[in-house]
Enzyme design. Sequence first.
Site: not given
Ligand code: DX5
Ligand code: ZN
Length: 229
Positions: A13, A38, A40, A42, A71, A73, A142, A180
């Site tokens: 990620s 990956h 993210d 948001m 992903h 969110m 998650m 994740d």
């Molecule tokens: C959190 C994200 C993850 C995040 C994971 O909401 O969906 O993908 O980057 O980070 P680590 O591996 O540091 O927990």
């Molecule tokens: Zn993620």
Amino acid sequence: MTSRSGQVRLAPSILAADFSNLGAEIAAATRGGADQIHLDVMDGHFVPNLTIGVPVVKSLRKATTLPLDVHLMITDPDRYIEAFIDAGANMVSVHVEVLPHLHRTITQIKKLGAKAGVVLNPSTPVAAISEIAADVDFVLVMSVNPGFGGQVFIPHSLEKIAGMRALLDRAGNRAPIEVDGGIDLTTVARVVKAGAEWLVAGNAIFGGGGGAEKAAAALKAAAIAAAKG
Ligand code: DX5
Ligand code: ZN
């Protein structure tokens, strides 16, 4: 776990990467054995944070040949799915918690040519997807509450992964489970043994001082060992 493919995939990620240097960060993780990247997304509503959108996915499409695992969110993923797939997303995952017409949404993702994943927050039960278990291309469990990197792995996620694997098996679906949040050298073996095959890791790959290549290689080796053992 007869239904598992036995093939673990590492999904770095970029949330924990140096955003001024994303191309090089992804290249280093790729040399270390990354299988997909990956991303993210948001929106500051579904989760209390803002990150990247379509233009960044479009730029990263030019920076790597690896599949882009997006992903979402965000509260209204239906509005943006097509734009993300046009930008180069190969996998798109959407949260169960925001979608009353989840079957329609995953059908649409597949129709647009991407793999369709559904994501469950830690408080969302496995049974939330029981009626569409046969239809998903992958499930993202998650193992932290979404919104931030660098959080502590929630131990109950292990039972959840096993329960999700059992649900998919009952539906005759060999779709992989992605996990994740808080995945690192101390947790990776346990999630793989519980049934996870796609392993997202942000901090464990980009957060240390040793560089993403070495960190990715170590994590992947640990995951492969756990899958064999
Ligand atoms: C959190 C994200 C993850 C995040 C994971 O909401 O969906 O993908 O980057 O980070 P680590 O591996 O540091 O927990
Ligand atoms: Zn993620």
